[in-house]
Design a protein around this motif. Sequence first.
Motif, mmCIF file in Angstrom:
data_model
loop_
_atom_site.group_PDB
_atom_site.id
_atom_site.type_symbol
_atom_site.label_atom_id
_atom_site.label_comp_id
_atom_site.label_asym_id
_atom_site.label_seq_id
_atom_site.Cartn_x
_atom_site.Cartn_y
_atom_site.Cartn_z
ATOM 1 N N ALA A 125 81.770 15.471 61.813
ATOM 2 C CA ALA A 125 80.655 15.013 60.975
ATOM 3 C C ALA A 125 81.162 14.286 59.740
ATOM 4 O O ALA A 125 81.226 14.862 58.645
ATOM 5 C CB ALA A 125 79.782 16.194 60.574
ATOM 6 N N PRO A 126 81.541 13.020 59.862
ATOM 7 C CA PRO A 126 81.918 12.270 58.672
ATOM 8 C C PRO A 126 80.709 12.032 57.779
ATOM 9 O O PRO A 126 79.572 12.057 58.255
ATOM 10 C CB PRO A 126 82.444 10.956 59.246
ATOM 11 N N MET A 127 80.967 11.848 56.495
ATOM 12 C CA MET A 127 79.868 11.502 55.594
ATOM 13 C C MET A 127 79.689 9.989 55.603
ATOM 14 O O MET A 127 80.603 9.244 55.246
ATOM 15 C CB MET A 127 80.144 11.975 54.162
ATOM 16 N N TYR A 128 78.517 9.545 56.043
ATOM 17 C CA TYR A 128 78.168 8.126 56.021
ATOM 18 C C TYR A 128 77.024 7.944 55.038
ATOM 19 O O TYR A 128 75.926 8.496 55.241
ATOM 20 C CB TYR A 128 77.721 7.655 57.419
ATOM 21 N N ASN A 129 77.270 7.186 53.982
ATOM 22 C CA ASN A 129 76.220 6.885 53.005
ATOM 23 C C ASN A 129 75.512 8.151 52.531
ATOM 24 O O ASN A 129 74.292 8.212 52.468
ATOM 25 C CB ASN A 129 75.232 5.866 53.581
ATOM 26 N N PHE A 130 76.319 9.170 52.234
ATOM 27 C CA PHE A 130 75.876 10.436 51.643
ATOM 28 C C PHE A 130 75.104 11.336 52.591
ATOM 29 O O PHE A 130 74.457 12.287 52.174
ATOM 30 C CB PHE A 130 75.070 10.193 50.352
ATOM 31 N N SER A 131 75.199 11.049 53.899
ATOM 32 C CA SER A 131 74.556 11.909 54.889
ATOM 33 C C SER A 131 75.442 11.934 56.131
ATOM 34 O O SER A 131 76.635 11.672 56.051
ATOM 35 C CB SER A 131 73.143 11.397 55.201
ATOM 36 N N TYR A 154 84.106 14.690 46.624
ATOM 37 C CA TYR A 154 82.777 15.133 46.242
ATOM 38 C C TYR A 154 82.646 16.643 46.115
ATOM 39 O O TYR A 154 81.772 17.128 45.413
ATOM 40 C CB TYR A 154 81.742 14.656 47.279
ATOM 41 N N THR A 155 83.478 17.373 46.839
ATOM 42 C CA THR A 155 83.361 18.836 46.909
ATOM 43 C C THR A 155 81.917 19.178 47.246
ATOM 44 O O THR A 155 81.402 18.736 48.252
ATOM 45 C CB THR A 155 83.849 19.495 45.608
ATOM 46 N N ASN A 156 81.215 19.923 46.397
ATOM 47 C CA ASN A 156 79.819 20.273 46.704
ATOM 48 C C ASN A 156 78.845 19.645 45.714
ATOM 49 O O ASN A 156 77.790 20.190 45.430
ATOM 50 C CB ASN A 156 79.662 21.790 46.734
ATOM 51 N N GLU A 157 79.222 18.511 45.157
ATOM 52 C CA GLU A 157 78.343 17.836 44.214
ATOM 53 C C GLU A 157 77.076 17.341 44.911
ATOM 54 O O GLU A 157 77.018 17.195 46.119
ATOM 55 C CB GLU A 157 79.070 16.650 43.578
ATOM 56 N N ALA A 158 76.079 17.036 44.097
ATOM 57 C CA ALA A 158 74.796 16.591 44.635
ATOM 58 C C ALA A 158 74.927 15.331 45.487
ATOM 59 O O ALA A 158 74.168 15.135 46.431
ATOM 60 C CB ALA A 158 73.810 16.343 43.492
ATOM 61 N N MET A 159 75.910 14.471 45.184
ATOM 62 C CA MET A 159 76.065 13.233 45.952
ATOM 63 C C MET A 159 76.386 13.506 47.411
ATOM 64 O O MET A 159 76.136 12.672 48.280
ATOM 65 C CB MET A 159 77.174 12.371 45.346
ATOM 66 N N ALA A 160 76.950 14.668 47.701
ATOM 67 C CA ALA A 160 77.313 15.004 49.085
ATOM 68 C C ALA A 160 76.334 15.980 49.709
ATOM 69 O O ALA A 160 76.536 16.421 50.832
ATOM 70 C CB ALA A 160 78.721 15.588 49.117
ATOM 71 N N GLU A 161 75.273 16.292 49.010
ATOM 72 C CA GLU A 161 74.388 17.367 49.450
ATOM 73 C C GLU A 161 73.761 17.097 50.808
ATOM 74 O O GLU A 161 73.531 18.015 51.583
ATOM 75 C CB GLU A 161 73.292 17.587 48.402
ATOM 76 N N ASN A 162 73.475 15.856 51.104
ATOM 77 C CA ASN A 162 72.753 15.550 52.342
ATOM 78 C C ASN A 162 73.643 15.563 53.572
ATOM 79 O O ASN A 162 73.152 15.341 54.672
ATOM 80 C CB ASN A 162 72.069 14.185 52.221
ATOM 81 N N GLN A 163 74.921 15.825 53.417
ATOM 82 C CA GLN A 163 75.820 15.929 54.570
ATOM 83 C C GLN A 163 76.001 17.396 54.950
ATOM 84 O O GLN A 163 75.416 17.890 55.900
ATOM 85 C CB GLN A 163 77.168 15.282 54.278
ATOM 86 N N GLU A 164 76.801 18.120 54.196
ATOM 87 C CA GLU A 164 77.127 19.483 54.587
ATOM 88 C C GLU A 164 75.958 20.445 54.412
ATOM 89 O O GLU A 164 75.774 21.343 55.231
ATOM 90 C CB GLU A 164 78.351 19.985 53.814
ATOM 91 N N SER A 165 75.154 20.271 53.377
ATOM 92 C CA SER A 165 74.040 21.205 53.215
ATOM 93 C C SER A 165 72.978 20.993 54.286
ATOM 94 O O SER A 165 72.316 21.945 54.718
ATOM 95 C CB SER A 165 73.421 21.110 51.816
#
Length: 198
Positions: free
Chosen positions: A93-99, A144-155
């Motif tokens: 699951a790579p992060m693409y455009n924050f998701s 990004y760690t768990n910052e809001a910018m990455a929220e839509n991927q791992e969360s």
Amino acid sequence: MQILRVDSSTTGDQSVSRQITDRLLAHFTEKHPDAKVVTRDLVADPLPHIDPITTKAIRTPVETHEEAVAAAYPDQRAVLDEFLASDVVIVGAPMYNFSIPSQLKAWLDRLGVPRVTFQYGENGAEGLAGGRKVVVASSRGGEYTNEAMAENQESLLTTFFGFIGVDDLHFVRVEKTGFGPEAIEAGLKAADEQIAKL
């Protein structure tokens, strides 16, 4: 014992998430040498986004299916059955455009099935798809760690798998993949340490 590997990166040999899924698969097949391995490459063999026909095929009782829905049902159900038959599921699951990649979302859309992987009762939603280990190979170009910018991927993935009852969920993460080969190498070395503990 069945291991399912799912890849969704579009970058081929340059994909870091695919390097992580390679490592994860090697780890679990070493631990379980007799396991059956099933692979699903969502780029080489993409699932179409759901439409009215596939939505009905996925979500409505078989006895209610009209001809077009009945024709679509076997392929839609096969994706779910493959997941449910697996003891270990490795998800690239790579992060693409924050998701997540849209092809991975199309796969998830076939797993969220009322009365099969979740149901609603007096106490709200109840997940029915527990009893398997899911390991997500997460890669990100930045840090990004768990910052809001990455929220839509791992969360998103945490919420989805938790909703369907998966309580044995792990992330193996490589960040800073856009920083060059040295950063990737360092990230993969750290990932190997995480994988060894699974």
